[in-house]
Write a protein that holds these residues in place. Structure first.
Motif, PDB file in Angstrom:
ATOM      1  N   THR A  34      -4.468  -1.011 -11.183  1.00 12.33           N
ATOM      2  CA  THR A  34      -5.137  -2.339 -10.519  1.00 12.33           C
ATOM      3  C   THR A  34      -4.631  -2.878  -9.121  1.00 12.33           C
ATOM      4  N   ARG A  35      -5.333  -3.700  -8.517  1.00 13.20           N
ATOM      5  CA  ARG A  35      -4.797  -4.182  -7.272  1.00 13.20           C
ATOM      6  C   ARG A  35      -3.488  -4.873  -7.286  1.00 13.20           C
ATOM      7  N   ASP A  36      -3.073  -5.355  -8.426  1.00 10.97           N
ATOM      8  CA  ASP A  36      -1.712  -5.902  -8.365  1.00 10.97           C
ATOM      9  C   ASP A  36      -0.717  -5.213  -8.677  1.00 10.97           C
ATOM     10  N   ALA A  37      -0.993  -3.636  -8.994  1.00 11.93           N
ATOM     11  CA  ALA A  37       0.255  -2.973  -9.504  1.00 11.93           C
ATOM     12  C   ALA A  37       1.278  -3.023  -8.470  1.00 11.93           C
ATOM     13  N   PHE A  38       2.247  -2.541  -9.060  1.00 13.06           N
ATOM     14  CA  PHE A  38       3.406  -2.161  -8.062  1.00 13.06           C
ATOM     15  C   PHE A  38       3.990  -0.500  -8.433  1.00 13.06           C
ATOM     16  N   VAL A  39       3.749  -0.015  -7.167  1.00 15.66           N
ATOM     17  CA  VAL A  39       4.225   1.231  -7.372  1.00 15.66           C
ATOM     18  C   VAL A  39       5.616   1.757  -6.438  1.00 15.66           C
ATOM     19  N   GLU A  40       6.716   1.847  -7.326  1.00 16.16           N
ATOM     20  CA  GLU A  40       8.031   1.952  -6.669  1.00 16.16           C
ATOM     21  C   GLU A  40       7.811   3.012  -5.840  1.00 16.16           C
ATOM     22  N   GLY A  41       8.659   2.506  -4.444  1.00 16.19           N
ATOM     23  CA  GLY A  41       8.924   3.633  -3.390  1.00 16.19           C
ATOM     24  C   GLY A  41       7.780   3.525  -2.445  1.00 16.19           C
ATOM     25  N   THR A  42       6.963   2.499  -2.495  1.00 15.55           N
ATOM     26  CA  THR A  42       5.736   2.531  -1.668  1.00 15.55           C
ATOM     27  C   THR A  42       5.842   1.313  -0.772  1.00 15.55           C
ATOM     28  N   PRO A  43       5.129   0.853   0.470  1.00 14.60           N
ATOM     29  CA  PRO A  43       5.354  -0.162   1.340  1.00 14.60           C
ATOM     30  C   PRO A  43       4.582  -1.378   0.525  1.00 14.60           C
ATOM     31  N   ALA A  44       4.915  -2.424   0.887  1.00 20.15           N
ATOM     32  CA  ALA A  44       4.479  -3.702   0.153  1.00 20.15           C
ATOM     33  C   ALA A  44       2.782  -3.932   0.287  1.00 20.15           C
ATOM     34  N   ASP A  45       2.266  -3.283   1.283  1.00 23.44           N
ATOM     35  CA  ASP A  45       0.952  -3.521   1.356  1.00 23.44           C
ATOM     36  C   ASP A  45       0.172  -2.118   0.987  1.00 23.44           C
ATOM     37  N   PHE A  46       0.719  -1.478   0.010  1.00 24.61           N
ATOM     38  CA  PHE A  46       0.314   0.086  -0.481  1.00 24.61           C
ATOM     39  C   PHE A  46      -1.082  -0.152  -1.211  1.00 24.61           C
ATOM     40  N   MET A  47      -1.120  -1.115  -2.105  1.00 19.69           N
ATOM     41  CA  MET A  47      -2.193  -1.200  -3.203  1.00 19.69           C
ATOM     42  C   MET A  47      -3.204  -1.877  -2.413  1.00 19.69           C
ATOM     43  N   ALA A  48      -3.133  -2.650  -1.289  1.00 20.41           N
ATOM     44  CA  ALA A  48      -4.214  -3.269  -0.648  1.00 20.41           C
ATOM     45  C   ALA A  48      -4.703  -2.118   0.172  1.00 20.41           C
ATOM     46  N   VAL A  49      -4.020  -1.289   0.717  1.00 18.63           N
ATOM     47  CA  VAL A  49      -4.620  -0.418   1.739  1.00 18.63           C
ATOM     48  C   VAL A  49      -5.555   0.773   0.631  1.00 18.63           C
ATOM     49  N   VAL A  50      -4.858   0.997  -0.582  1.00 15.36           N
ATOM     50  CA  VAL A  50      -5.535   2.088  -1.225  1.00 15.36           C
ATOM     51  C   VAL A  50      -6.914   1.490  -1.643  1.00 15.36           C
ATOM     52  N   PHE A  51      -7.077   0.019  -1.951  1.00 14.81           N
ATOM     53  CA  PHE A  51      -8.382  -0.526  -2.475  1.00 14.81           C
ATOM     54  C   PHE A  51      -9.216  -0.509  -1.309  1.00 14.81           C
ATOM     55  N   GLU A  52      -8.880  -0.327   0.047  1.00 13.26           N
ATOM     56  CA  GLU A  52      -9.935  -0.355   1.055  1.00 13.26           C
ATOM     57  C   GLU A  52     -10.438   1.063   1.472  1.00 13.26           C
ATOM     58  N   MET A  53      -9.630   2.221   0.918  1.00 11.87           N
ATOM     59  CA  MET A  53      -9.958   3.381   1.298  1.00 11.87           C
ATOM     60  C   MET A  53     -11.407   3.688   0.544  1.00 11.87           C
ATOM     61  N   GLU A  54     -11.884   5.153   1.170  1.00 11.35           N
ATOM     62  CA  GLU A  54     -13.104   5.777   0.463  1.00 11.35           C
ATOM     63  C   GLU A  54     -12.565   6.683  -0.274  1.00 11.35           C
TER      64      GLU A  54
END
Length: 613
Positions: free
Chosen positions: A514-534
């Motif tokens: 989900t948007r608020d997930a934390f994925v260890e080892g990734t930058p702070a804006d990682f999930m926000a960028v993922v949700f912007e991708m096609e």
């Protein structure tokens, strides 16, 4: 929905009026020729009304906190202004209902009154005497209360009309739910800095200057206090302390139980009602029919219930010889004990331990010397205070008392040397140039005094002062840029059929994030960028000392039709409708007040407030 909310609001206000009467024993009316604290349009706000509301609010605060509330405290919390705003808002609605000609009949008013539980007798019916008594205690006449109740019901009708029909549109709820609950599947890997293949070039002076100019916050010194201090540490005094040998020997003897530990055994004891039962249990163990654990379980006990810990022989009484005769773990008994015949299980042998006087002499000497040093320093505090009070400087008291003297440039967060002490940091934080030095105790028994010599404002350091830091920062940023370019160079290969694993990277597959997930080892804006991708896109994201390659594999829409989704959306729609209704109601109330106009009588307001002094 909104009407139900308004009804509940009415109920609480109504019961509040009643409870003022029931709990406000000793309340007094506000006398005087002028009895109006405010006028809203053509409606006056009676001083007694404001008085009762303020008293009710203060009583509620005291009941909740257990703290007596003075008027000064109430002003500090803003309670008086909150109450005044509330009665003015109510008066504005009353003025509007009068303007519109909204009212209720006597029959409906009577029904309201007789339904109030506080006015019912022990038989559950309306009690006229109880009604009169409650109103008398609150300082209200029947006509005043009935008018306030009639006004409240009229306001309820108006408020219900204002918010009637307020609802949350389904498309709004579905859109927000879909946004919050949709998920992403993606594949990613980290490209660490040690895999950078491009050499870092030598920076030019212009590049270093540009890096320095772009980051003034990184090279600005914080506010700095130049502090001179005198410090007496027990460690400095210890060499001057003489400790008598007899004192050291006495301390060793006092702690003999720590240094001379006899041989011990780790033992468990299982007590039985009779010697015969204990013997039968011992025989069952000897025959292999049962284990010691089986016997413990049969008694509904845990091993922790029968554990005696490690004991010397003399503390095992009658079982001592037999237990200490065992050369390996085992069971002995039955033996008599304070609680009856028992089996004893020995689990471990702990050898005797003896620490000689010579082995611990230096430690004991140091301990006694440190204690003496702390006492000596403590006894000097009064004398040091007197010297400072007499005008002695930091340098003078340091010289006359063999104290350390030093100067440091202290900033918040420093914790080296004397700044490692909490007491020093607190004093350094609080000191001003107007303060006189004061002797302060430290946690370890030492003392210090300090003086603020200068206060240096935050300062941007010259580039020449931080040349090494500028170069190191530029190189770190350049490495990250080159590593990101190297990662982007892998994307064509990945799009051509290679995988992160085939390129030597550790591939990680994530599903349902989900948007608020934390994925260890990734930058702070990682999930926000993922949700912007096609779907199918690759991206490169920079971290502190590595870069991340990520591909969006799938977009998973939220399930709008599950039972959980329906329940959550229904709850959200209800709460949102209530919030919208409240916003509409507040906006209407502000508009009504603005149209009617408000005049405040500050003299009467102050006079009412003075009743609570």
């Amino acid at each position: 929905m909104a009407t139900g909310k308004t009804s509940r609001t009415f109920g609480w206000i109504l019961m509040g009026l009643v409870m003022v009467g029931l709990v406000g024993f000793g309340s007094t009316n506000f006398g005087g020729s002028v009895r109006t604290v405010a006028t809203v349009g053509d409606t006056e706000v009676d001083a007694n009304r404001y008085l009762r509301e303020l008293q009710s609010e203060m009583n509620a605060f005291q009941a909740e906190t257990g703290q007596r509330l003075t008027m000064e405290m109430a002003r500090g919390f803003g309670l008086d202004q909150q109450v005044l705003a509330r009665v003015i808002a109510t008066a504005a609605l009353e003025n509007e209902t009068a303007r519109l000609g909204i009212s209720v009949g006597d029959a409906q008013l009577r029904d309201r009154i007789v339904d109030i539980p506080a006015f019912k007798g022990v038989d559950g019916k309306f009690d006229r005497e109880g009604y009169t008594f409650a109103l008398e205690q609150s300082g209200l006449t029947a006509s005043e209360f009935e008018k306030s109740l009639r006004d409240e019901v009229s306001r309820q009708i108006l408020q219900a009309a204002v918010v009637n029909g307020v609802a949350t549109q389904p498309v709004y709820v579905d859109t927000l739910y879909g946004y919050a609950r949709e998920t992403r599947d993606f594949t990613w890997a980290t490209l660490p800095m040690d895999q950078l293949t491009t050499p870092v070039p030598i920076p030019t002076e212009d590049e270093l200057t540009a890096y320095y100019d772009a980051r003034p916050q990184d090279f600005t010194l914080p506010e700095t206090k130049v502090i001179t201090y005198a410090w007496m540490n027990p460690e400095d005094v210890i060499p001057t302390i003489t400790v008598d040998e007899a004192q050291i020997r006495a301390l060793y003897d006092e702690r003999a139980s720590e240094y001379l530990v006899p041989e011990r055994r780790m033992v468990e004891r299982l007590v039985f009602g009779t010697t015969e039962d204990a013997q039968a249990a011992a025989d069952a163990i000897a025959a292999g029919e049962k284990t010691f654990e089986d016997l413990v379980a049969e008694r509904n006990l845990q091993l922790s219930d029968i554990d005696l810990g490690d004991l010397p022989k003399d503390e095992l009484d009658a079982a001592g010889d037999a237990v200490f005769a065992l050369t390996e773990p085992g069971v002995t008994g039955p033996h008599d004990s304070d609680f009856g015949p028992a089996l004893f299980r020995m689990n471990a042998i702990l050898e005797a331990r003896e620490t000689s006087y010579e082995e611990v002499r230096e430690d004991l000497h140091g301990e006694l010397a440190a204690d003496a040093a702390r006492r000596l320093i403590s006894n000097m505090v009064t004398e040091l205070d007197d010297q400072i009070a007499g005008g002695a400087t930091i340098e003078e008291i340091a010289k006359s008392n063999n104290m350390r003297v030093g100067t440091l440039n202290w900033t918040a967060g420093d914790s080296e040397g004397i700044a490692a002490y909490d007491a020093f940091r607190e004093a350094a934080e609080a000191v001003t140039t107007d303060d006189f030095p004061a002797i302060t105790l430290l946690e370890d028994g030492g003392v210090f005094a300090l003086r603020l010599d200068a206060l240096q404002a935050p300062r941007l350091q010259e580039q020449s002062e931080v040349a090494e830091a500028v170069r190191a920062g530029w190189e770190a940023e350049k490495k990250l840029t080159l590593l990101a370019e190297q990662a982007r160079g892998l994307i064509p290969q990945l799009e051509g059929g290679e995988t992160l694993s085939s390129l030597g990277l550790t591939e990680v597959i994530e599903e349902g994030q989900t948007r608020d997930a934390f994925v260890e080892g990734t930058p702070a804006d990682f999930m926000a960028v993922v949700f912007e991708m096609e779907q199918g896109d690759w991206r490169v994201l920079e971290s502190d000392d590595s870069v991340v390659l990520v591909r969006l594999d799938a977009v998973q829409a939220a399930d709008q039709d599950s039972e959980d989704a329906k329940a959550l959306k229904a709850s959200f729609a209800a709460s949102t409708a209530q919030e919208i209704a409240l916003d509409v109601e507040n906006a209407f109330a502000r508009a009504v007040q603005a149209r009617a106009g408000i005049e405040l009588n500050r003299a009467v307001i102050n006079a009412v407030n003075a009743q609570f002094q």
